[in-house]
Each structure stands twice: as C-alpha cells, then as structure tokens.
Write an enzyme that holds these catalytic residues in place. Structure first.
Site, PDB file in Angstrom:
ATOM      1  N   ARG A   1      38.909  56.645  51.563  1.00 12.93           N
ATOM      2  CA  ARG A   1      39.175  58.088  51.605  1.00 12.93           C
ATOM      3  C   ARG A   1      40.639  58.381  51.275  1.00 12.93           C
ATOM      4  O   ARG A   1      40.942  59.356  50.583  1.00 12.93           O
ATOM      5  CB  ARG A   1      38.820  58.670  52.971  1.00 12.93           C
ATOM      6  CG  ARG A   1      39.044  60.167  53.050  1.00 12.93           C
ATOM      7  CD  ARG A   1      38.281  60.819  54.157  1.00 12.93           C
ATOM      8  NE  ARG A   1      38.539  62.250  54.192  1.00 12.93           N
ATOM      9  CZ  ARG A   1      37.902  63.091  54.977  1.00 12.93           C
ATOM     10  NH1 ARG A   1      36.949  62.664  55.791  1.00 12.93           N
ATOM     11  NH2 ARG A   1      38.196  64.373  54.963  1.00 12.93           N
TER      12      ARG A   1
ATOM     13  N   ARG B   1      25.933  58.695  61.552  1.00 10.52           N
ATOM     14  CA  ARG B   1      27.335  58.653  61.116  1.00 10.52           C
ATOM     15  C   ARG B   1      27.871  57.232  61.049  1.00 10.52           C
ATOM     16  O   ARG B   1      29.083  57.008  61.225  1.00 10.52           O
ATOM     17  CB  ARG B   1      28.232  59.506  62.018  1.00 10.52           C
ATOM     18  CG  ARG B   1      28.009  60.997  61.897  1.00 10.52           C
ATOM     19  CD  ARG B   1      29.191  61.757  62.489  1.00 10.52           C
ATOM     20  NE  ARG B   1      28.828  63.134  62.773  1.00 10.52           N
ATOM     21  CZ  ARG B   1      29.062  63.769  63.917  1.00 10.52           C
ATOM     22  NH1 ARG B   1      29.689  63.133  64.900  1.00 10.52           N
ATOM     23  NH2 ARG B   1      28.703  65.015  64.093  1.00 10.52           N
TER      24      ARG B   1
ATOM     25  N   TYR C   1      25.469  77.970  59.875  1.00 11.62           N
ATOM     26  CA  TYR C   1      26.701  77.854  59.101  1.00 11.62           C
ATOM     27  C   TYR C   1      26.752  78.909  57.995  1.00 11.62           C
ATOM     28  O   TYR C   1      27.813  79.472  57.710  1.00 11.62           O
ATOM     29  CB  TYR C   1      26.820  76.459  58.485  1.00 11.62           C
ATOM     30  CG  TYR C   1      27.159  75.372  59.463  1.00 11.62           C
ATOM     31  CD1 TYR C   1      28.482  75.075  59.776  1.00 11.62           C
ATOM     32  CD2 TYR C   1      26.155  74.634  60.092  1.00 11.62           C
ATOM     33  CE1 TYR C   1      28.808  74.062  60.675  1.00 11.62           C
ATOM     34  CE2 TYR C   1      26.463  73.624  60.991  1.00 11.62           C
ATOM     35  CZ  TYR C   1      27.787  73.343  61.281  1.00 11.62           C
ATOM     36  OH  TYR C   1      28.103  72.353  62.179  1.00 11.62           O
TER      37      TYR C   1
ATOM     38  N   ASP D   1      26.405  65.487  53.285  1.00 15.52           N
ATOM     39  CA  ASP D   1      26.586  66.468  54.351  1.00 15.52           C
ATOM     40  C   ASP D   1      25.448  67.475  54.313  1.00 15.52           C
ATOM     41  O   ASP D   1      24.927  67.778  53.233  1.00 15.52           O
ATOM     42  CB  ASP D   1      27.930  67.199  54.188  1.00 15.52           C
ATOM     43  CG  ASP D   1      28.285  67.998  55.435  1.00 15.52           C
ATOM     44  OD1 ASP D   1      27.958  69.216  55.479  1.00 15.52           O
ATOM     45  OD2 ASP D   1      28.875  67.429  56.356  1.00 15.52           O
TER      46      ASP D   1
ATOM     47  N   ARG E   1      34.501  57.433  59.705  1.00 16.78           N
ATOM     48  CA  ARG E   1      35.921  57.232  59.978  1.00 16.78           C
ATOM     49  C   ARG E   1      36.246  56.115  60.953  1.00 16.78           C
ATOM     50  O   ARG E   1      37.409  55.711  61.051  1.00 16.78           O
ATOM     51  CB  ARG E   1      36.529  58.549  60.475  1.00 16.78           C
ATOM     52  CG  ARG E   1      36.612  59.622  59.393  1.00 16.78           C
ATOM     53  CD  ARG E   1      37.159  60.925  59.931  1.00 16.78           C
ATOM     54  NE  ARG E   1      36.202  61.576  60.821  1.00 16.78           N
ATOM     55  CZ  ARG E   1      36.431  62.728  61.442  1.00 16.78           C
ATOM     56  NH1 ARG E   1      37.599  63.335  61.287  1.00 16.78           N
ATOM     57  NH2 ARG E   1      35.517  63.263  62.215  1.00 16.78           N
TER      58      ARG E   1
END
Length: 345
Positions: free
Chosen positions: A39, A26, A150, A76, A30
């Site tokens: 973003r 990652r 998922y 992702d 962010r």
C-alpha cells in the site's frame, strides 16, 4: 477436488485431519506487513482495488502466509454504489465518503458507470488462476440495506439515523434504492462467479439497527431476492449470508433468505445458534476479533468453545467480524494451529 471449505459450505460434515476449514474476514489487510508495504508503494485504498495485479497479490497474501482454506476478494462493498454513479473517496482517518448523498438527491440523478465493476472481475480471474485447487475463491458484496445506508448518508454512522428515518418517512423512495442496489448486486455477484468465484458472501454489517418489521422488509426480503436470482443462474455456488447484529432474528434470516450458510457475529452464543438454526445448515463464525487481538490461553479456549459448539453441524471457523489492523501475526498463527488441531469428540 473442491477443498475443505467448499465441501463444508455445500453441507458436508467434515472430520478431516486438517480440522475445520478456516478463513478470516478482512484477512487481507493492514495487520499484514506485506500489505502495508504494498500500500505504501501503490497509494490509497481505491487505487489498490483498481490495480488488478496489486489486488490479486493482496488477496493471496494471507493464503501464502497462513494457508487459509479460502481467499476473500480484496475489494469493498461500496464498489456497487460507485458503479451506480456515486463518487467514492476513502479519506485518511475518516473512512469512505459517497456523493451525492441520496438523503438530499434523487436516485434518478445518478448516471450509472457499470464498467467500474469490470476490474473487480479481472482480479477474481487472476486470483483463481494462481490459487491452489483445494483453496476456495470467495467473492462478496454488501447487502442492500447496508449499502443503502452509505448511499443515503454518504458515510457510515453508528445508528444509521438518516437512512432509518428515510425508510419510515418515504418508504417508496427508499424501496426504489433497495431495489436498484439489489439488481446491481445480482449482476455483480454473477460476474464474480463467472470470473471464478466459487462461493460468495453477502455482508449486512448494519443489520442490527432495525426493528423486526424493518428487518423483514429491508434485510430478509432483498437478500432473498438476490439469493433467488443468483441461484437461478449459478445453482451450485454456495451463498453465505452475514447479517451482523441480527440477534434473535437470525433463525428467520437463515430460513427465509435461502442462503446456503449463515455467518454469525461474536455477540451470538454459539450454543444457542447451534440449537436454533436450521438443522444441517452450515454455520460460519464466531470468535471475537478482540480475543484474537488479545491472544494468550483465552484465545485457545475461546476458539475451542466455538468449535465444540458447532461440532455436530458443518462449520467454517471465522471471526465474528473483521480482523483488527493491530492483531499480532503470532496470534493468528496460534489460532490457526488450534483450529487445525481440533478433533470432534
């Protein structure tokens, strides 16, 4: 000139003046102000993934700022079920949602949309075209067990109750889901490699919730199938397996899946891993992401302990999972200086 990271993943025991290779899971995200700015300009997460210029820019941001040895594709793991025909949304404050849930609907009800994979390959091409030759382009996919959790539940959960129950209640139906994910994942990884990925990682983020027998069936077996199929087409491309939470099952995973390198999470004692994993196998990990968040002298001590534990085998420095969004930039810089300055004693 393949670079420090790719050499290490191929089994070289590096004693470079640059220290051990480093990238962070990652690392494009962010915690970076430049990511947050882009973003805010471009919109939601999925919109960024499918804007190939933006996705390439994000992939390169941590390389431009920190000079990491590898650039990990900005995407992702749920792109695979999206291409298999499930609808994918990222809800603010709630995370990803897939529909229809396969706990309620048959796999056969999905209409595949394979063209949803094509923009990801274009992002890989764009990044590799801009990346320095000594930096490694890393592709990735989710492992079938994690992706299936998922797909069955429609969202993430702490214990994967719906999926684990389905695997016990109707193993044939669940096997069909695993097999379908495996097949698409092979094509997806090969597509990334063809586009320019020089190494790929299989993320099995929820591997830690399974019993030993279930781990063998739903983690080791499908990952072994993926590795064999990808290696048949791209034998020179290193594959990193990351079964988070595998614990004492990690050595069996390393031996039986055929991966070239194994990633370990922060709950694993690196001295135990160095002793128990196959001799000479490259290892990746395993600093606690929360230690990176906290910083200070303990960060340096923790990083050095990991480096020293793996001094006698090929080692890629990384975290035990993804970098947290509130991690200070200064802490990442301090970690990088520690890793770059380390020398094998």
């Amino acid at each position: 000139m393949p670079g420090l990271l790719l050499d290490t993943l191929r089994g070289a025991q590096t004693d470079s003046e640059s220290g051990r290779p480093i990238w962070l899971m990652r690392q494009a995200g962010r915690y970076l102000p430049e990511y947050r700015a882009l973003r805010a300009e471009k919109g939601g997460f999925l919109a960024l993934v499918y804007d190939t210029d933006a996705a390439a820019e994000i992939t390169l941001q941590p390389i431009d700022r920190f000079g990491f040895d590898g650039a990990i594709l900005f995407s992702d793991i749920l792109i695979v079920p999206y291409a298999m025909g499930q609808d994918l949304q990222f809800l603010v404050g709630e995370g990803p949602r897939l529909s229809p849930r396969l706990v309620d609907h048959a796999l056969e009800s999905l209409d595949a949309v394979p063209e949803r994979l094509s923009p990801i390959y274009e992002t890989v091409r764009k990044v590799r075209g801009q990346l320095a030759v000594d930096k490694t382009m890393l592709g990735f996919a989710g492992s079938p067990w994690t992706v299936a959790t998922y797909m069955v539940a429609g969202e993430g959960s702490r214990d994967q109750h719906d999926t684990r129950a389905m695997a016990y209640r109707d193993p044939a139906a669940f096997q069909a889901i695993i097999d379908a994910v495996t097949q698409v994942t092979v094509e997806y990884l090969c597509g990334q490699i063809k586009a320019g990925a020089e190494a790929v990682q299989l993320f099995d983020s929820w591997a830690g919730t399974l019993s030993p027998a279930q781990f063998t069936r739903w983690v080791i077996a499908p990952n072994a199938a993926i590795v064999a199929a990808v290696k048949a087409r791209h034998p020179e491309t290193p594959i990193i397996g990351f079964p988070k939470g595998a614990g004492e099952k990690l050595p069996a995973y390393a031996r039986e899946t055929g991966v070239d390198a194994v990633g370990i999470d922060e709950t694993i004692d690196p001295l135990w891993a160095a002793r128990e994993l196959p001799a000479g196998m490259p290892v990746q990990g395993n600093l606690d992401p929360l230690l990176l968040l906290a910083g200070g002298e303990d960060l340096e001590h923790g990083a050095l302990a990991v480096l020293d534990a793996f001094a006698d085998r090929p080692h890629v420095f990384n975290l035990g999972h993804g970098i947290g969004q509130h991690t200070p930039i200064a802490n990442v810089e301090r970690l990088l200086a520690t890793v770059r300055g380390w020398k094998r004693g």
